[in-house]
Write an enzyme that holds these catalytic residues in place. Structure first.
Site, PDB file in Angstrom:
ATOM      1  N   HIS A 366       1.079  -1.076   0.354  1.00 57.45           N
ATOM      2  CA  HIS A 366      -0.084  -0.021   0.328  1.00 57.45           C
ATOM      3  C   HIS A 366       0.424   0.987  -0.200  1.00 57.45           C
ATOM      4  CE1 HIS A 366      -3.680   2.307   0.254  1.00 57.45           C
ATOM      5  NE2 HIS A 366      -2.927   2.832   0.631  1.00 57.45           N
ATOM      6  N   ALA A 367       0.924   1.977  -1.044  1.00 58.92           N
ATOM      7  CA  ALA A 367       1.434   2.832  -1.258  1.00 58.92           C
ATOM      8  C   ALA A 367       2.150   4.425   0.017  1.00 58.92           C
ATOM      9  CB  ALA A 367       1.024   4.269  -2.268  1.00 58.92           C
ATOM     10  N   HIS A 396      -0.137  11.525  -6.036  1.00 63.75           N
ATOM     11  CA  HIS A 396      -0.680  11.608  -4.498  1.00 63.75           C
ATOM     12  C   HIS A 396       1.020  11.754  -3.665  1.00 63.75           C
ATOM     13  CE1 HIS A 396      -3.623  11.389  -1.309  1.00 63.75           C
ATOM     14  NE2 HIS A 396      -2.033  10.456  -0.728  1.00 63.75           N
ATOM     15  N   GLU A 397       1.189  11.152  -3.588  1.00 64.82           N
ATOM     16  CA  GLU A 397       2.350  10.787  -2.683  1.00 64.82           C
ATOM     17  C   GLU A 397       3.521  11.657  -2.928  1.00 64.82           C
ATOM     18  OE1 GLU A 397       2.296   8.755  -0.930  1.00 64.82           O
ATOM     19  OE2 GLU A 397       0.301   7.228  -0.845  1.00 64.82           O
ATOM     20  N   HIS A 400       3.213  14.650  -0.479  1.00 66.31           N
ATOM     21  CA  HIS A 400       3.211  14.102   1.009  1.00 66.31           C
ATOM     22  C   HIS A 400       4.636  14.655   1.202  1.00 66.31           C
ATOM     23  CE1 HIS A 400      -0.198  12.445   2.218  1.00 66.31           C
ATOM     24  NE2 HIS A 400      -0.216  10.949   1.457  1.00 66.31           N
ATOM     25  N   GLU A 424      -3.383  15.045   2.468  1.00 70.80           N
ATOM     26  CA  GLU A 424      -3.804  14.222   1.533  1.00 70.80           C
ATOM     27  C   GLU A 424      -3.951  14.703  -0.170  1.00 70.80           C
ATOM     28  OE1 GLU A 424      -3.633  11.144   1.737  1.00 70.80           O
ATOM     29  OE2 GLU A 424      -2.957  10.924   3.521  1.00 70.80           O
ATOM     30  N   HIS A 526      -6.508   0.289   5.571  1.00 75.07           N
ATOM     31  CA  HIS A 526      -6.001   1.659   6.874  1.00 75.07           C
ATOM     32  C   HIS A 526      -6.964   1.086   8.387  1.00 75.07           C
ATOM     33  CE1 HIS A 526      -5.645   3.233   2.895  1.00 75.07           C
ATOM     34  NE2 HIS A 526      -5.409   4.244   3.454  1.00 75.07           N
ATOM     35  N   TYR A 536      -9.263  11.139   3.844  1.00 72.90           N
ATOM     36  CA  TYR A 536      -9.589  11.093   2.286  1.00 72.90           C
ATOM     37  C   TYR A 536     -10.464  11.872   2.154  1.00 72.90           C
ATOM     38  CZ  TYR A 536      -5.510   8.074   3.239  1.00 72.90           C
ATOM     39  OH  TYR A 536      -4.232   7.365   3.748  1.00 72.90           O
TER      40      TYR A 536
HETATM   41  O1  X8Z Z   1      -4.371   5.761   1.016  1.00 70.20           O
HETATM   42  C1  X8Z Z   1      -4.222   6.340  -0.179  1.00 70.20           C
HETATM   43  C2  X8Z Z   1      -2.871   6.958  -0.202  1.00 70.20           C
HETATM   44  C3  X8Z Z   1      -1.831   6.491   0.386  1.00 70.20           C
HETATM   45  S1  X8Z Z   1      -1.995   7.776   1.290  1.00 70.20           S
HETATM   46  C4  X8Z Z   1      -2.209   5.284  -1.648  1.00 70.20           C
HETATM   47  N1  X8Z Z   1      -5.487   6.351  -0.290  1.00 70.20           N
HETATM   48  C5  X8Z Z   1      -6.613   6.128   0.074  1.00 70.20           C
HETATM   49  C6  X8Z Z   1      -6.780   4.398  -0.605  1.00 70.20           C
HETATM   50  O2  X8Z Z   1      -6.180   3.971  -0.859  1.00 70.20           O
HETATM   51  O3  X8Z Z   1      -7.698   4.137   0.245  1.00 70.20           O
HETATM   52  C7  X8Z Z   1      -5.325   7.283  -1.863  1.00 70.20           C
HETATM   53  C8  X8Z Z   1      -6.776   7.912  -2.096  1.00 70.20           C
HETATM   54  C9  X8Z Z   1      -7.363   7.026  -0.830  1.00 70.20           C
HETATM   55 ZN    ZN Z   2      -1.731   9.569   1.236  1.00 70.52          ZN
END
Ligand code: X8Z
Ligand code: ZN
Length: 629
Positions: A366-367, A396-397, A400, A424, A526, A536
């Site tokens: 997960h990024a 997105h990354e 950050h 975010e 998460h 988000y």
């Molecule tokens: O978790 C993330 C990023 C890392 S902060 C990739 N996002 C959420 C997800 O993947 O559930 C970005 C969009 C929503």
């Molecule tokens: Zn993020």
């Protein structure tokens, strides 16, 4: 660690992802956590009323200790997230425990100064941060922080090591995610969805209940009713006001979601027939092109209207045809930021980041974006694939990382965004500028392929499938956890509670019956990683506010969705001014600095999609929209 033990972790390795924070506990002695110098000012030793000087000395000492600990802690968490073994789990939990104990201690000490008259602004703000910063607080009972960190490390690593299947063949979560976007066979979609949710979520259930118990006790000890209330307390307003604000924002944008849901359901029904997707009621969650039904852009081919829907290009195809590599995608993202006037990423970014999935070990795919030393040691951790989704995720990354560097001159307790939604939103704001015209500028799209104005509906629908579809998911993940933390959802009803909220907010249902042996929330990164999710939802709203403001600054007068502020140094300068504030001021002030308004509002998002809204309403005429929850 992979768990976000503290928002201070941001200082460590931010990004809706990892994070861990600083500290050294007195119960776990470690040479790694350097002891701070004794302060020149004597701090309160007794219950005597504390003085202003004592408060200042306390904050100075804590900032120094946290800053020192955060670096070694971040390294332990990084190694664990990029090489999951029993040993790195143990190391991550060890440092995480130190961090938790240290922060609980500071939070309690900070409370001593509450109500002290005449505190300077910064000291008062920092004391407040110290009190609420832990994402997973623990009681001071011996062993509690260690148990909590062992649980949270195990949950995250279980997610990282998770597997599902396609045609009986085992696959990593990262590969399954990609397949969910391209496979159109309902039986295969169901297999991937079910295997992932069952394999990954189920074994987490007992651990998650125990983690909730410990964190809640920790929150209560710090004066909060439960962990959810503590999470809601970080927005420069009362926790209840914050919850009400999110509901207000949702009510602003919900009509757009309802139209999109209705239209998408019709198209899925046309494609798959009544037995797979009925004309009315909720949508089957595995048909939407994403493991969690959180973004639907991958099934644009299924919903694209005839004529106007053919936007003439697909970002994944462009990237593949142009032979982009993951590294080239990251370079492209970086060059957007440098075009705005930001300095290039440091050389160490390129040698220390994990840009693609290693072949021979488990990692958390997960990024996430990290700042290991709170100065220049910026990194991303991604299992990047060459496709449109990851093109956006890279931006997105990097958002950050550029944020982290912009505020790196701030004192430790301000090394964060104005609120977590801001962090975010930055990279996503940049990615909204990835317009057809921008793709021409960077040589990915031939000029004669730029879609004409009559293709705007298609362009907007493609965006809405990702941006609008996400909104209820962005909200419900924490609605769920808030209820779990408060006990409104009982430990025996974790699965039912999740599915009820999925139905209520998103209007989706699992493809197969679920029972209380399952724990589907655990199959979303998460949740096992304990990363709060409302950020988000806020970011989805905020990014349109930022984007609209940037386009206005750039003097754009055309349709909003065609605006790109690539190369605009004036926008870059204003953006940098907001980012450099870090967490030093209440978020409305940061918002005002860039957009001129102090309110979060769904209006810019509605403005962006206005032409689509009318079109969707027309398409849905005569349809029985909605679902009953
Ligand atoms: O978790 C993330 C990023 C890392 S902060 C990739 N996002 C959420 C997800 O993947 O559930 C970005 C969009 C929503
Ligand atoms: Zn993020």
């Amino acid at each position: 660690m992979k768990i976000q033990v503290s928002t201070l972790a941001v200082a460590v390795c931010l990004a809706g992802c990892a994070a861990a924070s600083a500290d050294t506990v007195d119960t776990v002695s470690t040479a790694a956590a350097a002891p701070a110098q004794e302060s020149a000012v004597t701090e309160p030793q007794s219950l005597a009323a504390p003085t202003l000087d004592e408060a200042r000395a306390f904050v100075a000492r804590v900032e120094k200790e946290l800053a020192e600990f955060s670096v070694v802690n971040a390294r332990a968490q990084w190694v664990n997230a990029t090489y999951i073994t029993d040993d790195t789990d143990a190391l991550a939990a060890y440092f995480g425990t130190i961090g938790t104990e240290m922060q609980v201690k500071y939070a309690n000490e900070a409370a001593r100064f509450a109500g002290l008259q005449g505190l300077d602004y910064d000291i008062a703000r920092k004391l407040n941060t110290l009190r609420s910063a832990l994402v997973l607080p623990a009681p001071t009972t011996p062993g509690a922080a260690a148990e909590l960190n062992t649980l949270s490390t195990r949950l995250s690593s279980t997610y990282g090591k998770g597997r599902g299947t396609l045609n009986g063949k085992e696959m990593t979560g990262n590969d399954l995610e990609e397949q969910m976007g391209t496979v159109r066979n309902p039986a295969q979609l169901q297999e991937m969805w079910t295997s992932w949710h069952s394999n990954v979520g189920r074994p987490m259930r007992a651990d998650y209940n125990r983690l909730t118990e410990i964190a809640n006790q920790g929150a209560k000890d710090l004066g909060y009713s439960d962990t959810g209330a503590m999470w809601r307390s970080r927005y420069d307003m009362k926790p209840d006001e914050f919850a009400a604000m999110t509901d207000r924002l949702w009510s602003e944008v919900k009509p757009l979601y309802d139209q999109l849901h209705c239209y998408t359901r019709t198209k899925l029904n046309e494609k798959y027939g009544d037995t797979v997707q009925a004309k009315t009621g909720p949508i089957r969650a595995d048909l939407l092109g994403n493991m969690w039904a959180q973004e639907w852009g991958n099934i644009y081919d299924v919903v694209a209207p005839k004529g106007a829907g053919d936007v003439g290009y697909d970002l994944t195809d462009l990237l593949v045809k142009a032979k982009y590599t993951p590294e080239k995608i990251v370079k492209t993202g970086e060059s957007f930021f440098t075009s705005l006037g930001f300095a290039p990423l440091p050389a160490s970014f390129w040698t220390r980041s994990m840009i693609t999935a290693p072949r021979d070990r488990d990692v958390i795919c997960h990024a996430s974006a990290w700042d290991l030393d709170n100065v220049e040691d910026l990194r991303i951790k991604m299992c990047t694939k060459v496709n449109g989704d990851d093109f956006v995720t890279v931006h997105h990354e990097l958002g950050h990382n550029f944020y982290q560097r912009a505020y790196n001159k701030q004192p430790f307790l301000y090394l964060d965004s104005a609120n977590d939604g801001f962090h975010e939103a930055i990279g996503d704001t940049i990615a909204l500028s990835v317009t057809p015209e921008y793709l021409v500028q960077i040589g990915l799209l031939p000029r004669n392929k730029v879609p004409s104005a009559d293709k705007d509906t298609g362009l907007l629908l493609r965006q809405a499938m990702d941006k609008v579809a996400f909104l209820p998911f962005g909200l419900m993940v924490d609605k769920y956890r808030w209820k779990v933390f408060s006990g409104e959802i009982a430990p025996t009803a974790l699965e039912q509670g999740w599915n009820d909220l999925r139905l209520q907010y998103q209007g989706v249902v699992p493809p197969v019956a679920r029972t209380e042996a399952d724990f589907d929330p655990g199959a979303k990164y998460h949740v096992p990683a304990s990363v709060p999710y409302t950020r988000y939802f806020l970011a989805r709203i905020l990014q349109f506010q930022f984007y609209q403001a940037a386009c206005k600054q750039a003097g754009w007068t055309g349709p909003l969705h065609r605006c790109s502020f690539y190369g605009n140094k004036e926008v870059g300068q204003k953006l940098n001014a907001m980012l450099a504030m870090g967490a030093s001021r209440p978020w409305p002030q940061a918002l005002e600095a860039f957009t001129g308004t102090r309110e979060m509002s769904g209006r810019p998002m509605l403005d962006y999609f206005r032409p689509l809204m009318g079109w969707l309403e027309q398409q849905n005429t005569g349809k029985q929209c909605g679902w009953s929850a």
